[in-house]
Design an enzyme around this catalytic site. Sequence first.
Site, PDB file in Angstrom:
ATOM      1  N   HIS A   1      -3.086 -10.328 -69.891  1.00 39.75           N
ATOM      2  CA  HIS A   1      -4.020 -11.391 -69.520  1.00 39.75           C
ATOM      3  C   HIS A   1      -3.292 -12.448 -68.716  1.00 39.75           C
ATOM      4  O   HIS A   1      -3.759 -12.878 -67.676  1.00 39.75           O
ATOM      5  CB  HIS A   1      -4.675 -12.011 -70.759  1.00 39.75           C
ATOM      6  CG  HIS A   1      -5.747 -13.010 -70.420  1.00 39.75           C
ATOM      7  ND1 HIS A   1      -6.594 -13.552 -71.366  1.00 39.75           N
ATOM      8  CD2 HIS A   1      -6.094 -13.598 -69.242  1.00 39.75           C
ATOM      9  CE1 HIS A   1      -7.420 -14.408 -70.777  1.00 39.75           C
ATOM     10  NE2 HIS A   1      -7.129 -14.458 -69.492  1.00 39.75           N
TER      11      HIS A   1
ATOM     12  N   HIS B   1      -6.489 -16.411 -60.036  1.00 41.63           N
ATOM     13  CA  HIS B   1      -6.772 -17.446 -61.036  1.00 41.63           C
ATOM     14  C   HIS B   1      -5.539 -17.675 -61.917  1.00 41.63           C
ATOM     15  O   HIS B   1      -5.180 -18.829 -62.192  1.00 41.63           O
ATOM     16  CB  HIS B   1      -7.956 -17.034 -61.900  1.00 41.63           C
ATOM     17  CG  HIS B   1      -8.141 -17.882 -63.121  1.00 41.63           C
ATOM     18  ND1 HIS B   1      -8.706 -19.143 -63.088  1.00 41.63           N
ATOM     19  CD2 HIS B   1      -7.798 -17.663 -64.420  1.00 41.63           C
ATOM     20  CE1 HIS B   1      -8.710 -19.658 -64.295  1.00 41.63           C
ATOM     21  NE2 HIS B   1      -8.166 -18.780 -65.132  1.00 41.63           N
ATOM     22  N   GLU B   2      -4.902 -16.596 -62.343  1.00 38.32           N
ATOM     23  CA  GLU B   2      -3.737 -16.737 -63.214  1.00 38.32           C
ATOM     24  C   GLU B   2      -2.593 -17.454 -62.508  1.00 38.32           C
ATOM     25  O   GLU B   2      -1.905 -18.291 -63.101  1.00 38.32           O
ATOM     26  CB  GLU B   2      -3.278 -15.360 -63.709  1.00 38.32           C
ATOM     27  CG  GLU B   2      -4.238 -14.691 -64.679  1.00 38.32           C
ATOM     28  CD  GLU B   2      -4.486 -15.538 -65.917  1.00 38.32           C
ATOM     29  OE1 GLU B   2      -3.509 -15.951 -66.560  1.00 38.32           O
ATOM     30  OE2 GLU B   2      -5.669 -15.795 -66.236  1.00 38.32           O
TER      31      GLU B   2
ATOM     32  N   HIS C   1      -1.875 -21.139 -63.900  1.00 43.59           N
ATOM     33  CA  HIS C   1      -0.683 -21.084 -64.756  1.00 43.59           C
ATOM     34  C   HIS C   1       0.625 -20.892 -63.980  1.00 43.59           C
ATOM     35  O   HIS C   1       1.615 -21.560 -64.246  1.00 43.59           O
ATOM     36  CB  HIS C   1      -0.829 -19.951 -65.778  1.00 43.59           C
ATOM     37  CG  HIS C   1      -2.033 -20.071 -66.650  1.00 43.59           C
ATOM     38  ND1 HIS C   1      -2.138 -21.014 -67.657  1.00 43.59           N
ATOM     39  CD2 HIS C   1      -3.202 -19.363 -66.668  1.00 43.59           C
ATOM     40  CE1 HIS C   1      -3.310 -20.882 -68.251  1.00 43.59           C
ATOM     41  NE2 HIS C   1      -3.975 -19.896 -67.685  1.00 43.59           N
TER      42      HIS C   1
END
Length: 229
Positions: A64, A117-118, A122
Amino acid sequence: MRKQSNNILLLIKFLSLHYLLVLSAAQDFDFFYFVQQWPGSYCDTNQGCCYPGTGKPASDFGIHGLWPNRNDGSYPSNCDSSNPFDASKISDLMSQMKSEWPTLSCPSNDGLKFWGHEWDKHGTCSESVLDQHSYFSTALGLKTNINLLQALENAGIHPDGSEYSLTSIKDAIKEASGYTPWIQCNTDSSGNSQLYQVYLCVDSSGSSFVECPVFPHGSCGASIEFPSF
């Protein structure tokens, strides 16, 4: 002459401030959460799931994300809008990304939105130690270091829809990895609690697993399902 000296002092102050800001950014997290999810638990919720053109992923845990976190439980996010996700920087990883970091969201897509998005949320917060390619290659490498499904099956815990004790799941992963995991549950379309995500912690360089300084909020029941996929 005085004006030139003042300009030099201003420049020194500016550079000092810039250095402090860079240093602050470099120290803005203490460890990573390395998070893997079970696809069966993602897909059998009310939201369902979709597969990209490559077809259904393997029946295995998928990455994830790799999330910078602080010891107080807070975390930085969206740290550098000037360095957005660029798929060309991980072109050599693409095949491995599709198999080890698959997207399950609907409508079906090629994974770029998920990975983007990751990185944007992040990965940009780990730039002090990992550039964009290193961020993704590090996560892929971490996955090879701990085979969650094998660890669970070695302990007699199989993705067959049966219920297993939360303690036995944690113990099996700790036995294989050497570190205590945090387990996140979700509920299937019938409201049953099930194994969804496994969190392990990694040091701030992204190189080694460590004991988690803090766990996320939330809890599972004493007994949870491990659905098939």
